[in-house]
Scaffold this active site. Structure first.
Site, PDB file in Angstrom:
ATOM      1  N   SER A 158       8.126  -1.427  -4.114  1.00  0.00           N
ATOM      2  CA  SER A 158       8.347  -0.949  -5.327  1.00  0.00           C
ATOM      3  C   SER A 158       7.452  -1.144  -6.505  1.00  0.00           C
ATOM      4  O   SER A 158       7.410  -0.282  -6.996  1.00  0.00           O
ATOM      5  CB  SER A 158       9.182  -2.172  -6.409  1.00  0.00           C
ATOM      6  OG  SER A 158      11.306  -2.821  -5.440  1.00  0.00           O
ATOM      7  N   ARG A 209       6.171  -5.881   6.692  1.00  0.00           N
ATOM      8  CA  ARG A 209       5.480  -4.949   6.396  1.00  0.00           C
ATOM      9  C   ARG A 209       4.162  -5.169   7.309  1.00  0.00           C
ATOM     10  O   ARG A 209       3.982  -3.968   7.947  1.00  0.00           O
ATOM     11  CB  ARG A 209       4.897  -4.068   5.285  1.00  0.00           C
ATOM     12  CG  ARG A 209       6.043  -3.908   4.137  1.00  0.00           C
ATOM     13  CD  ARG A 209       5.657  -3.196   2.784  1.00  0.00           C
ATOM     14  NE  ARG A 209       5.953  -4.653   2.120  1.00  0.00           N
ATOM     15  CZ  ARG A 209       5.373  -5.065   0.910  1.00  0.00           C
ATOM     16  NH1 ARG A 209       5.847  -4.100  -0.095  1.00  0.00           N
ATOM     17  NH2 ARG A 209       5.830  -6.319   0.602  1.00  0.00           N
ATOM     18  N   LYS A 213       8.895 -13.081 -12.749  1.00  0.00           N
ATOM     19  CA  LYS A 213       8.280 -11.284 -12.858  1.00  0.00           C
ATOM     20  C   LYS A 213       8.079 -10.657 -14.277  1.00  0.00           C
ATOM     21  O   LYS A 213       9.319 -10.953 -14.285  1.00  0.00           O
ATOM     22  CB  LYS A 213       8.579 -10.560 -12.183  1.00  0.00           C
ATOM     23  CG  LYS A 213       8.615 -11.134  -9.944  1.00  0.00           C
ATOM     24  CD  LYS A 213       8.375  -9.931  -9.415  1.00  0.00           C
ATOM     25  CE  LYS A 213       8.031 -10.342  -7.716  1.00  0.00           C
ATOM     26  NZ  LYS A 213       8.526  -9.859  -6.818  1.00  0.00           N
ATOM     27  N   HIS A 224      13.068  -0.928   1.986  1.00  0.00           N
ATOM     28  CA  HIS A 224      14.022  -1.918   1.984  1.00  0.00           C
ATOM     29  C   HIS A 224      15.973  -1.379   2.503  1.00  0.00           C
ATOM     30  O   HIS A 224      16.357  -1.972   3.087  1.00  0.00           O
ATOM     31  CB  HIS A 224      15.119  -1.631   0.212  1.00  0.00           C
ATOM     32  CG  HIS A 224      13.675  -1.825  -0.507  1.00  0.00           C
ATOM     33  ND1 HIS A 224      13.334  -1.939  -2.221  1.00  0.00           N
ATOM     34  CD2 HIS A 224      12.799  -3.634  -0.158  1.00  0.00           C
ATOM     35  CE1 HIS A 224      12.782  -2.660  -2.260  1.00  0.00           C
ATOM     36  NE2 HIS A 224      12.568  -3.782  -1.703  1.00  0.00           N
TER      37      HIS A 224
HETATM   38  O1  PNS Z   1      11.693  -9.040  -3.506  1.00  0.00           O
HETATM   39  P1  PNS Z   1      10.973 -10.677  -3.744  1.00  0.00           P
HETATM   40  O2  PNS Z   1      10.794 -10.739  -5.275  1.00  0.00           O
HETATM   41  O3  PNS Z   1      10.219 -10.643  -2.794  1.00  0.00           O
HETATM   42  O4  PNS Z   1      12.112 -11.641  -3.372  1.00  0.00           O
HETATM   43  C1  PNS Z   1      11.314 -12.944  -2.909  1.00  0.00           C
HETATM   44  C2  PNS Z   1      13.173 -13.844  -3.202  1.00  0.00           C
HETATM   45  C3  PNS Z   1      14.122 -13.686  -4.156  1.00  0.00           C
HETATM   46  C4  PNS Z   1      13.648 -13.533  -1.727  1.00  0.00           C
HETATM   47  C5  PNS Z   1      12.620 -15.316  -3.343  1.00  0.00           C
HETATM   48  O5  PNS Z   1      12.163 -15.125  -4.260  1.00  0.00           O
HETATM   49  C6  PNS Z   1      13.980 -16.137  -3.373  1.00  0.00           C
HETATM   50  O6  PNS Z   1      14.795 -16.162  -2.494  1.00  0.00           O
HETATM   51  N1  PNS Z   1      14.041 -16.787  -4.528  1.00  0.00           N
HETATM   52  C7  PNS Z   1      14.853 -17.770  -4.553  1.00  0.00           C
HETATM   53  C8  PNS Z   1      14.791 -19.177  -5.435  1.00  0.00           C
HETATM   54  C9  PNS Z   1      15.076 -19.974  -4.054  1.00  0.00           C
HETATM   55  O7  PNS Z   1      15.366 -20.034  -3.167  1.00  0.00           O
HETATM   56  N2  PNS Z   1      13.155 -20.659  -3.617  1.00  0.00           N
HETATM   57  C10 PNS Z   1      13.440 -20.997  -2.564  1.00  0.00           C
HETATM   58  C11 PNS Z   1      12.493 -20.507  -0.767  1.00  0.00           C
HETATM   59  S1  PNS Z   1      10.719 -19.636  -1.137  1.00  0.00           S
END
Ligand code: PNS
Length: 162
Positions: free
Chosen positions: A129, A91, A41, A17
């Protein structure tokens, strides 16, 4: 002013990150690292407050980086911050499908907000993570994967009686 948001769970922040955040901070005037609060999660290891503190400490030397949290839709949060770019790290090919889906839905919701992907440094292409938590749980040395404050926090967390 170009404001980018780097969203994620950051449970916990890793060198993977940080690589993306440092490189993003060279391109955008401001980078807001934002932790999603309402994530379903299973079993996060660190609370949102702990993740904020770990991220703040790990990025304290990057002046144009801010740490924040958000609830709900990322696009709504982008509007409240006046941000016009989303930064994501890729990645491997395995990340692509999910990330493309998210970028596409976000573009559908607001086509003025762009998602920028950066290839993670090869050195961190395997890093997540989840992997850090998996090996940290059994006391393995994670010093090449996470910054010292996260390493310490993981040690303390897994020493705590559950
Ligand atoms: O680190 P992660 O868990 O891969 O992050 C995922 C994240 C937080 C970027 C994604 O789940 C997100 O943007 N969630 C917010 C809800 C949202 O806007 N959903 C619509 C796009 S999928």
């Amino acid at each position: 002013m170009s404001i980018a948001v780097c969203p994620g769970s950051f449970d916990p922040v890793t060198y993977g990150h940080l690589d993306i955040i440092q490189r993003g901070a060279k391109v955008f005037d401001k980078v807001i690292i934002s932790i999603l609060i309402n994530r379903n999660k299973t079993n996060p290891v660190f609370t949102v407050e702990e993740r904020i503190e770990l991220l703040k400490e790990a990025t304290k030397d990057i002046p144009n980086v801010e740490v924040d949290t958000f609830n709900g839709l990322l696009i709504d949060y982008m509007h409240t911050k006046g941000a016009n770019a989303i930064i994501k790290g890729l990645r491997a090919v395995s990340d692509f499908e999910y990330e493309m889906q998210m970028a596409s839905i976000n573009r559908l919701l607001d086509n003025k907000i762009e998602t920028f992907f950066m290839m993670t440094n090869n050195q961190f292409s395997f890093l997540s993570s989840s992997i850090v938590k998996e090996v940290g749980k059994y006391g393995a040395d994670v010093s090449s994967l996470v910054p010292p404050n996260v390493e310490k926090a993981l040690r303390e967390k897994f020493e705590e009686p559950r």
